[in-house]
Design an enzyme around this catalytic site. Sequence first.
Site, PDB file in Angstrom:
ATOM      1  CB  CYS A 127      43.486  29.825  48.804  1.00  0.00           C
ATOM      2  SG  CYS A 127      43.355  29.965  47.004  1.00  0.00           S
ATOM      3  CB  CYS A 129      47.187  29.808  44.929  1.00  0.00           C
ATOM      4  SG  CYS A 129      47.032  31.094  46.167  1.00  0.00           S
ATOM      5  CB  CYS A 137      43.032  29.219  43.632  1.00  0.00           C
ATOM      6  SG  CYS A 137      43.950  30.773  43.616  1.00  0.00           S
ATOM      7  CE  LYS A 202      41.714  36.374  45.507  1.00  0.00           C
ATOM      8  NZ  LYS A 202      42.392  35.299  46.231  1.00  0.00           N
ATOM      9  NE  ARG A 212      48.641  36.158  42.237  1.00  0.00           N
ATOM     10  CZ  ARG A 212      47.865  36.392  41.195  1.00  0.00           C
ATOM     11  NH1 ARG A 212      48.412  36.505  39.998  1.00  0.00           N
ATOM     12  NH2 ARG A 212      46.562  36.499  41.344  1.00  0.00           N
ATOM     13  NE  ARG A 224      45.803  33.428  41.706  1.00  0.00           N
ATOM     14  CZ  ARG A 224      46.742  32.484  41.778  1.00  0.00           C
ATOM     15  NH1 ARG A 224      46.628  31.379  41.060  1.00  0.00           N
ATOM     16  NH2 ARG A 224      47.802  32.651  42.536  1.00  0.00           N
ATOM     17  CD  GLU A 240      31.061  35.080  42.995  1.00  0.00           C
ATOM     18  OE1 GLU A 240      30.896  34.458  44.051  1.00  0.00           O
ATOM     19  OE2 GLU A 240      31.589  34.567  41.982  1.00  0.00           O
ATOM     20  CE  LYS A 255      42.876  39.479  47.852  1.00  0.00           C
ATOM     21  NZ  LYS A 255      43.275  38.123  47.808  1.00  0.00           N
ATOM     22  CB  SER A 281      50.448  42.537  48.270  1.00  0.00           C
ATOM     23  OG  SER A 281      49.932  42.054  47.041  1.00  0.00           O
ATOM     24  CE1 TYR A 320      49.926  41.505  53.693  1.00  0.00           C
ATOM     25  CE2 TYR A 320      48.832  42.960  52.117  1.00  0.00           C
ATOM     26  CZ  TYR A 320      49.156  41.685  52.558  1.00  0.00           C
ATOM     27  OH  TYR A 320      48.704  40.592  51.852  1.00  0.00           O
TER      28      TYR A 320
HETATM   29  C1  PBG Z   1      45.062  33.412  47.742  1.00  0.00           C
HETATM   30  C2  PBG Z   1      45.122  34.852  48.042  1.00  0.00           C
HETATM   31  C3  PBG Z   1      45.726  35.886  47.318  1.00  0.00           C
HETATM   32  C4  PBG Z   1      45.593  37.039  48.093  1.00  0.00           C
HETATM   33  C5  PBG Z   1      44.895  36.681  49.236  1.00  0.00           C
HETATM   34  N1  PBG Z   1      44.599  35.338  49.172  1.00  0.00           N
HETATM   35  C6  PBG Z   1      46.467  35.862  46.025  1.00  0.00           C
HETATM   36  C7  PBG Z   1      45.763  35.592  44.769  1.00  0.00           C
HETATM   37  O1  PBG Z   1      44.554  35.394  44.701  1.00  0.00           O
HETATM   38  O2  PBG Z   1      46.476  35.529  43.782  1.00  0.00           O
HETATM   39  C8  PBG Z   1      46.142  38.394  47.757  1.00  0.00           C
HETATM   40  C9  PBG Z   1      46.453  39.260  48.929  1.00  0.00           C
HETATM   41  C10 PBG Z   1      47.308  40.437  48.604  1.00  0.00           C
HETATM   42  O3  PBG Z   1      47.631  40.724  47.446  1.00  0.00           O
HETATM   43  O4  PBG Z   1      47.689  41.133  49.554  1.00  0.00           O
HETATM   44  N2  PBG Z   1      44.237  33.069  46.672  1.00  0.00           N
END
Ligand code: PBG
Length: 330
Positions: A127, A129, A137, A202, A212, A224, A240, A255, A281, A320
Amino acid sequence: MSIDTHATMKLTKRLRRLRHGETLRALVRETRLAPDVFMLPLFVCEGEGVRREVSSMPGVFNLSVDEAVKEVRAAAGDGVRSVLLFGLPDHKDAVGSASYDPEAPVQSAVRAIKREVPGVLVATDVCLCEYTDHGHCGIIVDNEVVNDPTVDQLVRAAMSHAVAGADIIAPSDMMDGRVGAIRQALDERGFENTAIMAYAAKYWSVFYGPFREAADSAPKFGDRQSYQMDPANADEALREVAQDIEEGADIVMVKPALPYLDVLSRVKREFRYPTAAYQVSGEYAMIKAAARNGWIDERRAMMETLTSIRRAGADIIITYYAREAARAIS
Ligand code: PBG
């Protein structure tokens, strides 16, 4: 107090019968977790000897390559045999050029892990970002993230990960057509055995907040929503996923995980493809925060959420909690 048992005497089915005792419960348990279901995300930064905890994600660290190798070795010791790498470069620019720098943290970490802990499978997040100074991104033209020029950059990043030795390329940008473009480039360069795990469905989710902070990748303007999915949509998730499979994805992902178990379940049932779910996260941070306040039992919350994600249809769980859960199981 007298209890009238007359009605219950006629019961022929007693579902409680199989709930007596852990041995019996284990015998009839439908969903099982195993350490090799888990994939551990790691944040790799520049430098040496760096192990910096992410404040909103206790137990998660920014790791320099040498520390990342140690972490991978320790994870393998716990039974976790696959990792997903994110890069934290020092240099950011408008087009995310550090994403395809062969000496950047992810590429260096892939080579080091493959050399030092060869049994571990390495996936890399693709990605822009983490690499753009604006935090989006993709490439920006007139305040818009433009699709096709972004895909060209993603292909460069993916190729550099493959050259470094990544086993799985995981595009997480949500541009249209990137899976097909990456697949074609990999095949043209002789990387036909490098797999693609597509972040297929996603969502535009608030639960990426702590990530982030960890990756310093919050967008500097706007959000986004023009590329990540509307949380209200599930049929669209199937489109998708269908498109990514059509373009050559080997593994598809939903996700975040817990708020989207219905989507996960539909994706698994509809496509019967290897399916990953990402416990993101914010899902992790919520459990941590509640546990730290003494409001919830962390270990049970961890196991219950992971079991639910598996029950809904995940073959792979990116979390995690991978190491803690693996240790809890064995
Ligand atoms: C990159 C990406 C993100 C996450 C995984 N790949 C952040 C986003 O899309 O803003 C999030 C993973 C997480 O929150 O643990 N685009």
